[in-house]
Design an enzyme around this catalytic site. Structure first.
Site, PDB file in Angstrom:
ATOM      1  N   HIS A   1      -6.368  -5.814   6.409  1.00  0.00           N
ATOM      2  CA  HIS A   1      -5.348  -6.417   5.555  1.00  0.00           C
ATOM      3  C   HIS A   1      -6.063  -7.121   4.420  1.00  0.00           C
ATOM      4  O   HIS A   1      -6.979  -7.901   4.663  1.00  0.00           O
ATOM      5  CB  HIS A   1      -4.557  -7.475   6.311  1.00  0.00           C
ATOM      6  CG  HIS A   1      -3.819  -6.931   7.482  1.00  0.00           C
ATOM      7  ND1 HIS A   1      -2.805  -6.030   7.369  1.00  0.00           N
ATOM      8  CD2 HIS A   1      -3.955  -7.183   8.796  1.00  0.00           C
ATOM      9  CE1 HIS A   1      -2.342  -5.750   8.562  1.00  0.00           C
ATOM     10  NE2 HIS A   1      -3.023  -6.429   9.454  1.00  0.00           N
TER      11      HIS A   1
ATOM     12  N   ASP B   1      -1.308   0.101   5.215  1.00  0.00           N
ATOM     13  CA  ASP B   1      -1.721  -0.349   3.875  1.00  0.00           C
ATOM     14  C   ASP B   1      -0.544  -0.648   2.959  1.00  0.00           C
ATOM     15  O   ASP B   1      -0.645  -0.498   1.740  1.00  0.00           O
ATOM     16  CB  ASP B   1      -2.614   0.696   3.176  1.00  0.00           C
ATOM     17  CG  ASP B   1      -3.778   1.136   4.034  1.00  0.00           C
ATOM     18  OD1 ASP B   1      -4.360   0.258   4.694  1.00  0.00           O
ATOM     19  OD2 ASP B   1      -4.099   2.337   4.049  1.00  0.00           O
TER      20      ASP B   1
HETATM   21  P1  GDP Z   1      -1.939  -3.974   4.798  1.00  0.00           P
HETATM   22  O1  GDP Z   1      -2.861  -3.239   5.726  1.00  0.00           O
HETATM   23  O2  GDP Z   1      -0.524  -3.538   4.961  1.00  0.00           O
HETATM   24  O3  GDP Z   1      -2.111  -5.427   4.840  1.00  0.00           O
HETATM   25  O4  GDP Z   1      -2.294  -3.496   3.322  1.00  0.00           O
HETATM   26  P2  GDP Z   1      -3.707  -3.542   2.572  1.00  0.00           P
HETATM   27  O5  GDP Z   1      -4.097  -4.909   2.365  1.00  0.00           O
HETATM   28  O6  GDP Z   1      -4.674  -2.643   3.224  1.00  0.00           O
HETATM   29  O7  GDP Z   1      -3.305  -2.784   1.205  1.00  0.00           O
HETATM   30  C1  GDP Z   1      -2.474  -3.292   0.309  1.00  0.00           C
HETATM   31  C2  GDP Z   1      -3.195  -3.331  -1.024  1.00  0.00           C
HETATM   32  O8  GDP Z   1      -2.283  -3.686  -2.015  1.00  0.00           O
HETATM   33  C3  GDP Z   1      -4.274  -4.364  -1.102  1.00  0.00           C
HETATM   34  O9  GDP Z   1      -5.242  -3.923  -1.997  1.00  0.00           O
HETATM   35  C4  GDP Z   1      -3.546  -5.596  -1.639  1.00  0.00           C
HETATM   36  O10 GDP Z   1      -4.378  -6.544  -2.272  1.00  0.00           O
HETATM   37  C5  GDP Z   1      -2.651  -4.947  -2.603  1.00  0.00           C
HETATM   38  N1  GDP Z   1      -1.368  -5.581  -2.903  1.00  0.00           N
HETATM   39  C6  GDP Z   1      -0.454  -6.133  -2.058  1.00  0.00           C
HETATM   40  N2  GDP Z   1       0.668  -6.427  -2.733  1.00  0.00           N
HETATM   41  C7  GDP Z   1       0.461  -6.050  -4.017  1.00  0.00           C
HETATM   42  C8  GDP Z   1       1.267  -6.043  -5.205  1.00  0.00           C
HETATM   43  O11 GDP Z   1       2.423  -6.416  -5.196  1.00  0.00           O
HETATM   44  N3  GDP Z   1       0.696  -5.557  -6.341  1.00  0.00           N
HETATM   45  C9  GDP Z   1      -0.584  -5.089  -6.398  1.00  0.00           C
HETATM   46  N4  GDP Z   1      -1.048  -4.627  -7.553  1.00  0.00           N
HETATM   47  N5  GDP Z   1      -1.356  -5.056  -5.295  1.00  0.00           N
HETATM   48  C10 GDP Z   1      -0.840  -5.518  -4.138  1.00  0.00           C
END
Ligand code: GDP
Length: 424
Positions: free
Chosen positions: A40, A12
């Site tokens: 993701h 995440d």
């Molecule tokens: P992954 O499994 O690594 O792809 O991560 P996830 O998508 O599960 O979790 C990352 C969370 O952070 C999600 O809710 C994204 O929309 C959010 N996100 C990613 N980059 C940023 C950022 O720079 N700022 C904010 N506020 N949210 C972000």
């Protein structure tokens, strides 16, 4: 040229957004491990999506997306995910599936549930998507490869061998109904036909693509600390989320891997069981969880509330090291804009000593965080387009984390959207 995006921590970290972004300048995006057990989050011109099994390049028409041999392929989940994006206006993506990829069978998912039920309080916090039983069968050589779906005799033979043990466990350990071979063959036959046009030798495809100078992007799931060997075993996943394994699980040469982007958040979040030294309880944790990510820190696959804490430099430095990162991508920096002071965990206290190297699980379970406090910047940095325009304390925070990780941070994400990225 092979670029790889992996997570430094517990998953995440925001890899989906970074993959979606880098997919724009890639020709091929490959999933190399895991299955539909993690998600993701991607926010782009089509809306907000939680991808579980599809590679994050599916929003780009120029990209060929590949499910590599290392993935746990849940065919039904794949088809419904394809439908869920195309029904929202995303053009049908180009998708190839490795003929050597193994198939998630319905009984893998059942066994995952039954086993967590049996373990009760000592359960591992599985997402119950069949991952552990799937990989157990793969390495016990009773799994089914996609190519075997197209030869009924082989398929039946393979299932008969596997089902002797499965049915024994179902009857005597879990007290559940047995699995019928004929019904399973018929079910798999029907699924196999749905994906037939996408199935090919993706390893050959990737080696050719690389020779032709194409840009290949490997997309990792979860993060370093979930690696079965290098992570917080047994609170790990069942396939390696490390860049090194990317070569194996995708089918590319390690000589061709040029860039390893290791993604980490500006704070910590962790879902599932296991030791998490920086876990914040009470209102402090609730507030960070509410403000985190794009809509709070809740799992993209399970909806479970993630545990949150301040940036764990001990765990992240280790996570970055085992990934062999060439650069770190720092995400969710905007989330911290509400704080007067920001603690960073720079050591663990254990047995009266402070350690700065990430230990193995039994020691980790006894560690307490040692924090250093950095001044906050108290402004909303979403909308800032240049790194130099960030408040000074914010840049200092990034520099501090970079020094702690020992690897350059070249990209800083200040919002969940594709364009919300600052280059250093
Ligand atoms: P992954 O499994 O690594 O792809 O991560 P996830 O998508 O599960 O979790 C990352 C969370 O952070 C999600 O809710 C994204 O929309 C959010 N996100 C990613 N980059 C940023 C950022 O720079 N700022 C904010 N506020 N949210 C972000």
């Amino acid at each position: 040229m092979v670029r790889t995006i992996v997570g430094a921590n517990w998953g995440d970290e925001g890899k989906g957004k970074v993959t979606d972004m880098l997919a724009e300048s890639s020709d091929v995006v490959v999933r190399f491990q895991g299955g539909a057990n993690a998600g993701h989050t991607i926010i782009n011109q089509y809306g907000k999506f939680a991808l579980h099994l599809l590679p994050s390049g599916v929003f780009h028409q120029n990209v060929v997306n590949i499910i590599g041999p290392g993935v746990a392929l849940n065919i039904e989940a794949l088809i419904s995910e394809l439908e869920s994006i195309t029904s929202r206006g995303v053009p049908m993506p180009k998708l190839l599936i490795s003929d050597r990829c193994q198939v998630m069978l319905p009984y893998h998912i059942d066994f995952d549930k039954f086993e967590e039920e049996r373990l009760g309080k000592s359960a591992f916090g599985s997402t119950k998507s069949g991952i552990a039983p799937f990989y157990s069968d793969k390495f016990a050589k009773v799994g089914i490869q996609v190519c075997q779906l197209y030869d009924e005799e082989i398929l039946r033979q393979r299932l008969e061998i596997a089902l002797v043990k499965k049915n024994c466990l179902l009857e005597h350990l879990y007290h559940k109904p047995q699995v019928d071979v004929d019904a399973m063959v018929a079910h798999l036959h029907q699924l196999a036909e749905k994906i037939r046009p996408m199935v090919c030798d993706t390893t050959l495809y990737l080696h050719k693509a690389n020779k032709e100078g194409k840009v290949i992007l490997l997309e990792g799931q979860l993060g370093s600390l979930r690696d079965p060997d290098h992570g917080i075993y047994p609170y790990t996943t069942s396939s390696s989320p490390l860049a090194g394994f990317g070569c194996v699980g995708a089918g590319v040469s390690p000589r061709d891997m040029t860039d390893i982007y290791c993604v980490t958040k500006a704070y910590s979040s962790c879902v599932g069981a296991g030791p998490f030294v920086v876990r914040l309880e009470g209102e402090e944790g609730d507030e960070l969880r509410r403000r985190g990510g794009d809509a709070g820190e809740f799992g993209a696959t399970t909806g479970r509330a993630r545990d949150v804490g301040w940036f764990d430099a001990v765990a992240t430095r280790y996570g970055v090291m085992v990934q062999g990162a060439t650069e770190v991508v720092l995400t969710n920096l905007d989330v911290l804009g509400y704080l007067d002071e920001i603690p960073v965990c720079v050591g663990y206290e254990v047995d009266g000593q402070v350690i700065t190297d990430f230990p193995a699980t039994p020691t980790l379970m006894r560690c307490k965080p040692v924090y250093e406090k950095l001044p906050g910047w108290k402004t909303d940095i979403r909308g800032v387009r240049n790194y130099a325009d960030l408040p000074e304390n914010c840049r200092k925070y990034v520099e501090f984390i970079e020094a702690q990780c020992g690897v350059p941070i070249r990209m800083v994400s200040n919002g969940p959207k594709r364009e919300e990225i600052l280059y250093r």
